[in-house]
Scaffold this active site. Structure first.
Site, PDB file in Angstrom:
ATOM      1  CG  ASP A 478      -2.186   0.396   1.010  1.00  0.00           C
ATOM      2  OD1 ASP A 478      -2.314   1.571  -0.198  1.00  0.00           O
ATOM      3  OD2 ASP A 478      -3.282   0.154   1.703  1.00  0.00           O
ATOM      4  CG  ASP A 548      -9.298   2.339  -0.387  1.00  0.00           C
ATOM      5  OD1 ASP A 548      -8.755   1.154  -0.534  1.00  0.00           O
ATOM      6  OD2 ASP A 548      -8.889   3.257   0.459  1.00  0.00           O
TER       7      ASP A 548
HETATM    8  C1  GLA Z   1      -5.620   1.685   2.324  1.00  0.00           C
HETATM    9  C2  GLA Z   1      -5.943  -0.017   1.589  1.00  0.00           C
HETATM   10  C3  GLA Z   1      -7.091  -0.329   2.123  1.00  0.00           C
HETATM   11  C4  GLA Z   1      -6.924  -0.659   3.147  1.00  0.00           C
HETATM   12  C5  GLA Z   1      -6.151   0.856   4.428  1.00  0.00           C
HETATM   13  C6  GLA Z   1      -5.789   0.057   5.729  1.00  0.00           C
HETATM   14  O1  GLA Z   1      -6.768   3.046   2.522  1.00  0.00           O
HETATM   15  O2  GLA Z   1      -6.488   0.849   0.589  1.00  0.00           O
HETATM   16  O3  GLA Z   1      -7.413  -0.998   0.855  1.00  0.00           O
HETATM   17  O4  GLA Z   1      -5.317  -1.669   3.580  1.00  0.00           O
HETATM   18  O5  GLA Z   1      -5.291   1.230   3.852  1.00  0.00           O
HETATM   19  O6  GLA Z   1      -4.842   1.291   6.368  1.00  0.00           O
END
Ligand code: GLA
Length: 738
Positions: A478, A548
């Site tokens: 990420d 997301d």
């Molecule tokens: C980001 C990712 C999510 C999740 C969060 C965790 O927003 O896109 O899918 O993994 O971080 O903090």
């Protein structure tokens, strides 16, 4: 006999060479030509010595010849021939007013750069052409290669300083593409966090349209892909030229219609705040800019790009050439939306048991397992297993996941640090910053300066250790903010802007090194959703997290946009809980499942709370998905009805390579005035073969035969059941050749 045999060998060799070497050079006319698939690309050395673009489009006859390139005439005293001539890679100098491919400053103050042809070398799939400034030893090697099967072009440049003093590169493109005067529509992808992948379409007008990221990374707001349609081109008809830049740092693509209505597309490093000092003898490699052409509309363009990505870009391919492909992605379970950072050994094990019962292949634990990570205020940078949440390390959970028949994946965010972390307390100088200036936090975190050798070693070191000590099959990598204050005070002031290149080079280096040390470990590129999706990262990442936003209705439009540039193979799509946290919308589990089944399926709901009926529905649909997944994610994708622009309906269809199987998805947003779902005329089937229709979910209309020819399904098409009406409805069918 011997002679006859050697003749046959020679003939064979000649034919092999013509397939394997798409490039040729005519020394009389000084014309280079590349042919592949249904595409030809032609450029030549003009009378002044510049490299001039001559043709890019449908494949022309093998014997068709081009005379030597002639520069465009001076249009007026205001528009010199140098600026109106479409050059392959124009230096900024000699009165160039259009976008330059390369702009440099010399140590003595000179800023004039005029690149002329110097030499060339034929390569396995193309040609390297060397250009040189008319009197200074600055060399640019343009790399061209063409895919013999589908005509995709790969272009990049190597810039070399053979001066005794440094030069500063202020702007460097990977490539410039030129198109003849016509009425074009530009397609590009825009968005924001939780709203990525909007297909934006607009007429090309005089002047420049800039698509870019200044964020240090690819960005949610625009994606480095474009497609230009000529005239009335649409989803399946008409000419389309398209390209995608393989770079995960700040990038820019400029689409420009000049004073003679010619259109050029120039793309590479973003010149904003750019300045790369090239010392004597040093070289700078630009990213790769892929380009393609289709006579079959935007659909044809995306099908070419998908197949190219699958066969040539993605990691973990099995096989070679056009038949190479990665395995379809495992169906994953991810705990993020269920538990957020409240991960515990017992909680994760309970979810893993439920996931295995559904038929899930891979269990992924998301954020919260490391350091003092209880909220997003702390812990990033401290990559030890949190001892309160996992008193015996990760091993018990991983063993449990394995015993349930799944493999194990883990979330990491390697390039970031929370100021509340041991790492930051120890190395406050490791973040991007300008000394004495504020360090702007986003999500309470700062960006580690990966360009620094010590940071590079730290990141590689902890990841290597994590993967060596634990049986981990997959990392969700990420990256949850963009850059601010991009200083790198280890370097002299005039060299610090190198960070824009060195950071990304080190990112790719780490990914490459991890791949060498742990060749089986797979990777997802995530950046708060779709903030780092591009053909550069996709050389290392097996999949991406498009957004997301997991709302199944929003995802239909996002997936529609995403697939213009990227294959459904990499498009992860989770089924999550209702009401959805973003839109507060409630939809049926069938609708959520079918929306996600158009890509690489995952489950992200709190399945511990699912009742027997929900569990049975998900289990049945995961089993159905497994049977047809290769067709869905690696087949030819036809967007039959787009969900864009508030459409009441939408539908997609995929057909596998040998046309033995096809899968159709149909969705209703909200029917109005009792309107029935439009008849679906299918695409891409073998007209003479017989296909049997089977419902995965839903019913076909009473007039629809169980078996009919490909011609019938394509010309007559099929109707949905009359009761397929209402809000947020979904149906899916498969056709199998008899
Ligand atoms: C980001 C990712 C999510 C999740 C969060 C965790 O927003 O896109 O899918 O993994 O971080 O903090």
């Amino acid at each position: 006999m011997l002679k006859a045999f050697s003749c046959a060998v020679a003939l064979l060799a000649a034919s092999v060479i013509s397939v394997a070497q798409p490039a040729s050079f005519d020394s009389a006319s000084k014309v280079f030509r590349l042919d592949g698939g249904n595409v030809s690309y032609v450029f030549g050395v003009n009378a002044r010595g510049e490299l001039q673009q001559l043709y890019w489009g449908g494949r022309i006859g093998a014997k068709d010849a081009f005379p030597q390139a002639k520069p465009m005439p001076e249009w007026a005293s205001f528009d010199s021939s140098y600026t109106t001539t479409p050059q392959e890679y124009a230096g900024w100098g000699a009165g160039l007013f259009v976008e330059p491919a390369l702009k440099v400053s010399f140590a003595d103050g000179n800023r004039d750069l005029v690149l002329h042809y110097e030499s060339h070398t034929m390569t396995a799939n193309g040609v390297d052409v060397v250009l040189k400034d008319i009197n200074r030893p600055v060399y640019v090697t343009l790399h061209y290669s063409m895919d013999a099967a589908n005509g995709m072009l790969t272009r990049s440049a190597t810039i070399e300083n053979r001066e005794e003093k440094p030069i500063t590169i202020e702007q460097a493109a990977a490539a410039a593409w030129a198109l003849p005067p016509a009425h074009y529509t530009l397609n590009y992808l825009t968005g924001r966090w939780a709203g990525e992948w909007t297909l934006t379409q607009e007429a090309v007008h005089p002047g420049a349209r800039v698509i870019e990221s200044r964020r240090g990374t690819t960005g949610h707001q625009a994606n480095p892909w474009f497609a230009l349609q000529a005239g009335a081109a649409d989803e399946n008809h008409g000419e389309v030229w398209f390209g995608a830049l393989a770079w995960s740092g700040s990038w820019r693509i400029t689409v420009e219609q000049d004073q003679l209505d010619e259109v050029r597309v120039t793309g590479g490093f973003n010149p904003f705040d750019f300045g790369y000092v090239l010392h004597a003898g040093e070289k700078l490699e630009t990213p790769v800019f892929y380009g393609g052409y289709s006579a079959h509309g935007l659909g044809g363009a995306s099908r070419l790009l998908h197949h190219y990505e699958i066969a040539h870009i993605l990691p973990h391919r099995i096989g070679t050439g056009e038949d190479a492909a990665p395995k379809p992605r495992p169906v994953i379970y991810n705990s993020w939306e269920a538990t957020e950072m409240n991960v515990t050994e017992a909680g994760q094990e309970a979810l893993a048991e439920k996931a295995a019962a559904l038929g899930v292949d891979r269990f992924v634990m998301d954020d919260g397992w490391f350091g003092q990570r209880k909220t997003d205020h702390a812990g990033l940078g401290d990559w030890y297993v949190n001892p309160e949440k996992f008193p015996h390390g990760l091993k018990p959970l991983i063993d449990k996941v394995h015993s349930l028949g799944m493999d194990f994946g883990l979330w990491v965010e390697p390039e970031m640090v929370n100021p509340d972390s041991d790492l930051y307390r120890k190395h406050p100088d490791w973040v991007l910053n300008f000394p004495g200036r504020p360090r702007s936090e986003q999500r309470n975190q700062l960006v580690l300066n990966l360009a620094r050798p010590d940071v590079r070693e730290y990141v590689l070191g902890f990841l290597d250790k994590l993967l060596t000590e634990n049986d981990i099959a997959f990392l969700k990598w990420d990256y949850n903010r963009n850059w601010s204050e991009p200083g790198w005070d280890q370097l002299p002031p005039d060299e610090q802007k190198k960070v824009y290149v060195a950071f990304i080079q080190n990112l790719y280096w780490i990914l490459d090194e991890l791949h060498k040390r742990h060749p089986k470990v797979e990777l997802e590129s995530c950046s708060g959703g779709g903030g780092r999706v591009d053909l550069g990262i996709l050389e290392y990442a097996d999949e991406v997290w498009p957004s997301d936003n997991t709302d199944p209705f929003d995802r239909l439009t996002q997936q529609d946009g995403f697939t213009y540039a990227y294959t459904p193979q990499v498009m992860m799509a989770w089924v999550t809980d209702v009401p959805h946290w973003l839109n507060l919308r409630t939809t049926s589990l069938e609708y959520r499942m079918l929306s996600s089944m158009q890509g690489s399926l995952g489950i992200g709901a709190n399945i511990a709370k699912w009742n027997d009926e929900e569990t049975a529905t998900a289990k049945r649909l995961i089993a159905e998905y497994h049977k047809v997944q290769p067709t869905i994610v690696q087949g030819d994708l036809y967007r039959l009805i787009s969900p864009r622009n508030g459409s009441e309906f939408s539908a997609t269809q995929t057909v596998n390579k040998d046309k033995s199987q096809s899968v159709v998805f149909a969705f209703i947003h909200s029917t109005q005035e009792g309107r029935l779902f439009p008849r679906l005329k299918l695409e891409g089937l073998d007209p003479k073969a017989e296909y049997t229709l089977t419902a995965i979910e839903g019913k076909a209309g009473p007039q629809t035969p169980a078996t009919a020819s490909g011609a019938w399904w394509m010309h007559h098409g099929f109707d949905m059941d009359m009761m397929f009406r209402g809000d947020f409805k979904a149906a899916a069918f498969r056709l199998d050749r008899k």
